[in-house]
Design an enzyme around this catalytic site. Structure first.
Site, PDB file in Angstrom:
ATOM      1  CE  LYS A 198       0.552   1.411   4.415  1.00  0.00           C
ATOM      2  NZ  LYS A 198       0.912   2.758   4.883  1.00  0.00           N
ATOM      3  CB  THR A 255      -1.749   4.791   2.881  1.00  0.00           C
ATOM      4  OG1 THR A 255      -1.899   3.982   4.042  1.00  0.00           O
ATOM      5  CG2 THR A 255      -0.364   5.366   2.895  1.00  0.00           C
TER       6      THR A 255
HETATM    7  O1  LIG Z   1       1.130   3.105   7.670  1.00  0.00           O
HETATM    8  C1  LIG Z   1       0.606   4.147   7.937  1.00  0.00           C
HETATM    9  C2  LIG Z   1      -0.835   4.263   8.244  1.00  0.00           C
HETATM   10  O2  LIG Z   1      -1.433   3.013   8.395  1.00  0.00           O
HETATM   11  C3  LIG Z   1       1.396   5.390   7.904  1.00  0.00           C
HETATM   12  O3  LIG Z   1       1.502   5.796   6.591  1.00  0.00           O
HETATM   13  P1  LIG Z   1       2.804   6.547   6.083  1.00  0.00           P
HETATM   14  O4  LIG Z   1       3.973   5.646   6.390  1.00  0.00           O
HETATM   15  O5  LIG Z   1       2.580   6.755   4.617  1.00  0.00           O
HETATM   16  O6  LIG Z   1       2.870   7.843   6.828  1.00  0.00           O
END
Ligand SMILES: O=C(CO)COP(=O)(O)O
Ligand SMILES: NC(=O)C1=CN([C@@H]2O[C@H](COP(=O)(O)OP(=O)(O)OC[C@H]3O[C@@H](n4cnc5c(N)ncnc54)[C@H](O)[C@@H]3O)[C@@H](O)[C@H]2O)C=CC1
Length: 338
Positions: A198, A255
């Site tokens: 993701k 995300t």
């Molecule tokens: O994994 C995350 C939310 O579930 C955090 O996302 P980021 O690492 O893109 O900040």
């Protein structure tokens, strides 16, 4: 894991997520208030700051550390922990576990809370645990959960997977806290694949937002990104229900839609015309940048088509421009949906 009181949990990695999880472990689940949480950071100055101020101002400002969270710079403080949460970036996990291995007194479960795939080896994160600490249970915690949300006590639901379902549910109950709902699963591979993939797809969503391609394109990217994530997961024997669940679709949606995500924000900055160097400098850790190349290599070796992830990889490697990547994706021949 049998002890109900005075539990000692070690959180390794004092980033935003490690700090939020340390506070959660200190207050939540079946862990009692007299539980001891050690929060390991490798930089002694960082530990001294946290100890003096009671806050991790570098990574999670404005969130006081609970009184039973002790910042430590010595990894040996984790030696007698009952459970270990590994919360460093995926590319640092092997080194951390190698440093930890000679210090451990028992065989506590290792719950990996990082999202990524290891460069060079193509290993998923729990495989790294099995290679370095083969006697230990390797578990994974993943799902839609911003550290800032969890730290503020906002409702959050994630998945904790271990191969043995009884172990998974015991660990889930320990990690859970008020407002932090933890589902259990035995599909370790499915949970770790969702979290890794993701991040790469969220970079594409950020780019689309930065280029102002519109809400329709944003939704299409999530749906087609999920098709890629699912194809990849199935090739590595993930279960469909896991991919559809919190750690797959749930985290993908979060995300791919929120500027609180560093991966989305990196894409947003690139889409608005920042260079990769400028965007990475400002955003900080965007795991998708490090996982992208290895994800597309694994996909290609397994014969899995991942056009969006390939486009992100090509843009980050500066093989093509963003506009060329968008044009190529749109020019793909029409095909049955699936
Ligand atoms: O994994 C995350 C939310 O579930 C955090 O996302 P980021 O690492 O893109 O900040
Ligand atoms: N921030 C979030 O909302 C969430 C993050 N995650 C995942 O958690 C992992 C960590 O992310 P964050 O805490 O947000 O990152 P961060 O950038 O806030 O902090 C990472 C920390 O790891 C430390 N670190 C790096 N290499 C290390 C090593 N070899 N030994 C010890 N410490 C080391 C750094 O010094 C830094 O303090 C990532 O894989 C991320 O995808 C998962 C869910 C939510």
């Amino acid at each position: 894991m049998a002890r109900e009181e005075g539990r000692k949990i070690a959180v390794l990695g004092a980033g935003a997520w490690g700090t939020a999880l340390a506070n959660l472990a200190a207050r939540g689940g079946r862990a009692k208030a007299d539980s001891e949480i050690v929060l390991y950071a490798r930089d002694p100055d960082h530990v001294a700051e946290m100890a003096a101020t009671g806050v991790n101002a570098r990574r999670l400002p404005g969130v006081p550390l609970l009184s039973n969270v002790t910042p430590v710079a010595d990894l040996a403080a984790a030696a007698d922990a009952e459970i270990i949460l590994a919360v460093v970036p995926a590319q640092a996990l092997r080194q951390l576990l190698q440093q930890l291995a000679p210090l451990l007194e028992g065989t506590p479960p290792i719950v990996v809370c990082a999202k990524g795939i290891e460069h060079g080896t193509g290993r998923f994160v729990t495989d790294i645990v099995r290679e370095v600490l083969p006697e230990h249970i390797a578990a994974i915690l993943s799902g839609p959960s911003f550290a800032q949300d969890v730290a503020r006590g906002l409702p959050t639901a994630v998945t904790l997977a271990a191969r043995d379902p009884n172990v998974a549910s015991a660990l889930a109950a320990i990690v859970a806290g008020p407002g932090f709902r933890v589902y259990s699963s035995s599909d370790v591979r499915g949970v770790e694949i969702g979290g890794a993939a993701k991040n790469v797809l969220a970079i594409a969503s950020g780019v689309a937002a930065g280029r102002e391609l519109g809400a329709s394109a944003g939704a299409a990217l999530i749906a087609r990104g999920f098709a890629e994530l699912s194809r990849f997961g199935r090739a590595f024997e993930a279960e469909a229900a896991t991919l559809m669940g919190l750690s797959g679709l749930g985290d993908l949606v979060l995300t791919c839609t929120s500027p609180l995500s560093r991966n989305f924000s990196l894409g947003l900055a690139l889409g608005r015309g920042e260079t990769i160097a400028q965007a990475t400098e400002r955003v900080g850790l965007a795991e998708g940048v490090f996982t992208c190349g290895v994800l597309v290599d694994l996909a290609s070796a397994a014969g899995v088509d991942m056009p969006i992830a390939n486009a992100v990889d090509a843009v980050l490697a500066e093989r093509i421009t963003i506009d060329e990547a968008i044009a190529e994706l749109l020019a793909r021949p029409s095909k049955p949906e699936g």
